[in-house]
Every structure is written in structure tokens, then in C-alpha cells.
Design a protein around this motif. Structure first.
Motif, PDB file in Angstrom:
ATOM      1  N   UNK A  18       0.834  -1.207   0.000  1.00 10.89           N
ATOM      2  CA  UNK A  18       0.000   0.000   0.000  1.00 10.89           C
ATOM      3  C   UNK A  18       0.867   1.255   0.000  1.00 10.89           C
ATOM      4  N   UNK A  19       1.934   1.283   0.813  1.00  8.70           N
ATOM      5  CA  UNK A  19       2.795   2.467   0.862  1.00  8.70           C
ATOM      6  C   UNK A  19       3.521   2.649  -0.463  1.00  8.70           C
ATOM      7  N   UNK A  20       3.907   1.550  -1.125  1.00  7.19           N
ATOM      8  CA  UNK A  20       4.579   1.664  -2.429  1.00  7.19           C
ATOM      9  C   UNK A  20       3.672   2.313  -3.471  1.00  7.19           C
ATOM     10  N   UNK A  21       2.339   2.099  -3.370  1.00  5.68           N
ATOM     11  CA  UNK A  21       1.406   2.642  -4.353  1.00  5.68           C
ATOM     12  C   UNK A  21       0.891   4.031  -3.992  1.00  5.68           C
ATOM     13  N   UNK A  22       1.252   4.533  -2.809  1.00  7.74           N
ATOM     14  CA  UNK A  22       0.768   5.849  -2.383  1.00  7.74           C
ATOM     15  C   UNK A  22       1.496   6.942  -3.175  1.00  7.74           C
ATOM     16  N   UNK A  23       0.764   7.764  -3.904  1.00  8.55           N
ATOM     17  CA  UNK A  23       1.353   8.789  -4.748  1.00  8.55           C
ATOM     18  C   UNK A  23       2.005   9.888  -3.912  1.00  8.55           C
ATOM     19  N   UNK A  24       1.349  10.332  -2.826  1.00  4.93           N
ATOM     20  CA  UNK A  24       1.906  11.393  -1.993  1.00  4.93           C
ATOM     21  C   UNK A  24       3.216  10.966  -1.345  1.00  4.93           C
ATOM     22  N   UNK A  25       3.296   9.690  -0.944  1.00  5.52           N
ATOM     23  CA  UNK A  25       4.544   9.207  -0.338  1.00  5.52           C
ATOM     24  C   UNK A  25       5.683   9.187  -1.349  1.00  5.52           C
ATOM     25  N   UNK A  26       5.376   8.876  -2.594  1.00  3.71           N
ATOM     26  CA  UNK A  26       6.416   8.851  -3.618  1.00  3.71           C
ATOM     27  C   UNK A  26       6.899  10.252  -3.970  1.00  3.71           C
ATOM     28  N   UNK A  27       6.006  11.257  -3.860  1.00  2.00           N
ATOM     29  CA  UNK A  27       6.377  12.615  -4.247  1.00  2.00           C
ATOM     30  C   UNK A  27       7.093  13.376  -3.137  1.00  2.00           C
ATOM     31  N   UNK A  28       6.648  13.178  -1.884  1.00  2.00           N
ATOM     32  CA  UNK A  28       7.116  14.025  -0.794  1.00  2.00           C
ATOM     33  C   UNK A  28       7.906  13.282   0.271  1.00  2.00           C
ATOM     34  N   UNK A  29       8.178  12.009   0.097  1.00  4.44           N
ATOM     35  CA  UNK A  29       8.946  11.278   1.108  1.00  4.44           C
ATOM     36  C   UNK A  29      10.426  11.657   1.021  1.00  4.44           C
ATOM     37  N   UNK A  30      11.169  11.370   2.074  1.00  3.84           N
ATOM     38  CA  UNK A  30      12.592  11.674   2.110  1.00  3.84           C
ATOM     39  C   UNK A  30      13.342  10.808   1.088  1.00  3.84           C
ATOM     40  N   UNK A  31      14.246  11.456   0.375  1.00  3.52           N
ATOM     41  CA  UNK A  31      15.032  10.762  -0.647  1.00  3.52           C
ATOM     42  C   UNK A  31      16.239  10.102   0.020  1.00  3.52           C
ATOM     43  N   UNK A  32      16.409   8.812  -0.199  1.00  6.42           N
ATOM     44  CA  UNK A  32      17.545   8.084   0.366  1.00  6.42           C
ATOM     45  C   UNK A  32      18.785   8.358  -0.463  1.00  6.42           C
ATOM     46  N   UNK A  33      19.789   8.926   0.146  1.00  8.55           N
ATOM     47  CA  UNK A  33      21.027   9.262  -0.568  1.00  8.55           C
ATOM     48  C   UNK A  33      22.160   8.287  -0.261  1.00  8.55           C
TER      49      UNK A  33
END
Length: 404
Positions: A372-387
């Protein structure tokens, strides 16, 4: 002779005489001399209650003398009336008091005359105490509306009464009875109903109702049939609803925001087999799979489940009893907790643990939370980017080429 209403159960208090500095003592003597000469105070002896004076220095450098009545005030009951009603009593006695009638269904009399009030209520009680108020209950609104209707629709017999709503369109007279004729109309833009109410004397009341919701022709007819029968004269009003500016001033115009009869919502019940079906069949009917291995594993897992009022529950060691839900409810639970009203788009682990804390359970809760979290659009746009690099960094030990 003036006397204080002192509580007899209170023990009298005699304060010890206070010693003041010379400057304050001089100010006390001067103030007492002034009051004695003016006749405001006199020298008496109280053997029970004694209170000291308190000197307060003003901004201009002079002294103000006050009396410490702390103990005496505590022994005297509080006056339930904020201020005396002298003006009101004089006006009522002399016959000049104007009585004010307050029509209300609220207990204002009890609130204003309550012995123990404070804050703004005290201010209102003081302000209203100068008026002669009389509180009477409000009469029924329906009876008043009927009286207003009769007064409004009562015309002299000699006045001509309009009998038609247009040229060549007369309403049939029905002596001795009221006639109500209704017609509904619906178009692509708007819809409405026209009503005509005729009295036995021939007085006509015309009303046009505009619908604030989209309605088909049949729905408009149903709304019309709720109030009466169809008629060609009422059809004119229902069509004029499309443009309310064309209505005559004698026509009452109203708006209906929602249908008179709300449609009932039918909830579909999903009885298809899911992961709870084997446990329910075993706990209620004792049914087991034919395979002995599956039957043994089902018995071992069923020890932590039980049924209460037809609902399957799961026992846990570190959490309260959890309600078991199916796939459909599981998806709704994930959506509500993750992105609902109180959802904050938490991570996968936090989402699963939060659902468990809310009291719900299904076996694949962690896997479903990941998907479910993988398919969440808001999480993909605004989540922290792993560097961080996906590969563990390693040092290069090989010699550099072309180095002497």
C-alpha cells in the motif's frame, strides 16, 4: 441602629495592634482627626472584633487609610443582591415604573436572581435590576403562524379576487373545499414544481418551488405528487421556475435543496471465503480439512482465536484482543489510517503497528502495508530521498597505472 449579620458559629477575632513607622503613624493620626471632626466616625469600644488599619501610599506621595476586614468578611454571609433596587422600588411605588415583558422559553429569571453568580452575570444582573422585567413563556409557533395566515389572506368581500393566472386560463371553482393543484417540470438546466391553492371563496395562492438538486422528469413528478395532483395551470408555474425573474410578484418563490424522500443506502455484504473461513468453520462447526497435516496446523493456529457474537477475534501476548477483518475491510483500514482524516502518511512499520494498536488484525498485515505504501502517490512525491549508496563502499587497493 446598624448591626452586622455575623455568623454566630464563627469565633470573634481580635487583631493585635500593629506598630507603624513614624511617617505612617503621623498619617494615621491626621486621617483619624479629619474623620472625627467631620462626624463620620466616633470612638467606641468593641470587645469582640478588632481590626487594624492598612496604610497604602498613593502615586502623589500621600497616604490612603484602609481597614483590614478580612476576618469579619469571612464571618458575614455574602449579600445575594449585587446592588440595592432603590430606583426600581421608588418607581414601582409611585406608579411610574414601566413594566417590560420578556417573551422567552429560557430560564432567565432563575439565572438573574440566582444567589451565587459571578463574572459577566453579575454585570448583567446589575444593569437589568433598574428595569421592571416580567418574563412570560413563548407561545406555540404553529398557532401564531396560523393566525398570521388568516390575517394575511382575509380580504373584504367587495374586493375583486383574481380567478386566473393568465389570459383564458380559469381555475374551476369548488364551493366549500380548498383545491390544491400541482405540476412538476424538469429540464437539462433546472427543475421545479408549481402549486396553486384556491380557497372556497376564490382566493388563490400561487407558489413556485425550485429544486436545488438535479432531478429527472419522474422525480419532479414524484415531488409534485407528494403535495397534490397535477394540473395544467400549475404547469405554467413549474415552467416559469426555469427563470425566476419572470414570476409575478403575487407568486411565492421557494427553493428545495434536497429531495423530500432520501434514498436508503444499501450496504453489500461479502460472504466469499477468505482466510477467516477455516477458523470460523472449525470453531463453530468443528470442520477440519481432509489433509491431516493441514488439519493439525489449523488446530494449532486456532488456539489463539475465538468467536464472540459471530465475530472472529485474535488473542495476542503484547496487545489487546484484536478484531479479525477480511480483505475488503483491510484495504479500507489501510487507507483510513495512512491517508484518512487523521492519517499522516506514516512508514510501513508504523502503519502496521498503528493498525494493530487500533484493534484490527489479518495475517498479511505487514505485506499489505508494504504494497500500500509503495502505491501511495503522496509518499512517492514528498517522502525523504535516500542518498545512501545501495552498495557497501570498499577501498581500492590496486596500484594506479602509469605510476613510477
Amino acid at each position: 441602629m446598624h448591626s452586622l449579620d455575623v455568623n454566630p458559629e464563627r469565633k470573634p477575632v481580635k487583631q493585635k495592634r500593629r506598630n507603624f513607622a513614624p511617617e505612617r503613624q503621623k498619617a494615621v493620626d491626621e486621617e483619624i482627626e479629619k474623620l472625627l471632626k467631620a462626624g463620620i466616625i466616633c470612638e467606641v469600644k468593641y470587645l469582640e472584633w478588632l481590626a487594624n488599619v492598612v496604610m497604602v501610599k498613593k502615586a502623589n506621595g500621600k497616604w490612603r487609610m484602609c481597614i483590614d476586614y478580612t476576618y469579619l468578611n469571612n464571618a458575614c454571609p455574602k449579600d445575594p443582591y449585587p446592588l440595592p433596587n432603590i430606583d426600581q422600588l421608588i418607581d414601582a411605588t409611585s406608579g411610574h415604573g414601566r413594566e417590560i415583558w420578556v417573551v422567552t422559553n429560557q430560564p432567565l429569571r432563575k439565572i438573574i436572581h440566582k444567589p451565587y453568580i459571578s463574572g459577566r452575570l453579575v454585570n448583567w444582573a446589575v444593569e437589568l435590576s433598574q428595569f421592571n422585567l416580567s418574563f412570560i413563556p413563548r407561545t406555540a409557533i404553529k398557532a401564531q403562524a396560523l393566525v398570521d395566515f388568516i390575517i394575511e389572506c382575509n380580504f373584504p368581500e367587495e374586493e375583486p379576487v383574481p380567478m386566473s393566472i393568465g389570459p383564458g386560463r380559469n381555475i374551476d371553482q369548488d364551493i366549500g373545499a380548498w383545491a390544491l393543484k400541482v405540476y412538476g417540470s424538469s429540464t437539462n438546466e433546472r427543475s421545479g414544481v408549481g402549486l396553486i391553492l384556491k380557497s372556497p371563496e376564490g382566493f388563490i395562492i400561487q407558489t413556485a418551488i425550485s429544486f436545488g438538486f438535479s432531478a429527472t422528469d419522474n422525480q419532479a413528478e414524484y415531488e409534485a405528487l407528494i403535495s397534490g395532483e397535477e394540473n395544467s395551470e400549475a404547469d405554467v408555474l413549474s415552467k416559469l421556475v426555469q427563470n425566476s425573474s419572470d414570476l409575478d410578484c403575487s407568486v411565492y418563490f421557494e427553493e428545495l435543496q434536497k429531495p423530500s424522500i432520501e434514498s436508503e443506502e444499501v450496504m453489500e455484504i461479502d460472504n466469499s471465503p477468505n482466510w477467516m473461513t477455516p477458523f470460523i468453520n472449525y470453531l463453530e462447526k468443528g470442520e477440519l480439512p481432509e489433509d491431516k497435516g493441514k488439519a493439525q496446523r489449523l488446530k494449532a493456529k486456532a488456539s489463539k482465536f475465538f468467536i464472540e457474537e459471530g465475530i472472529l477475534y485474535c488473542r495476542t501476548f503484547s496487545s489487546p484482543i484484536l478484531k479479525c477483518i477480511g480483505p475488503g475491510e483491510a484495504q479500507y483500514c489501510l487507507m483510513e489510517v495512512h491517508e484518512g482524516i487523521c492519517g499522516d502518511h506514516v512508514s510501513v512499520k508504523a502503519l502496521a503497528h498503528k493498525i494493530i494498536r487500533q484493534g484490527y488484525y489479518w495475517p498479511t498485515i505487514h505485506q499489505d502495508a508494504i504494497e500500500f505504501v509503495k502505491k501511495c502517490k503522496e509518499c512517492q512525491l514528498f517522502s525523504n530521498v535516500t542518498r545512501m549508496s545501495p552498495v557497501i563502499p570498499s577501498s581500492v587497493l590496486s596500484p594506479i597505472s602509469f605510476v613510477v
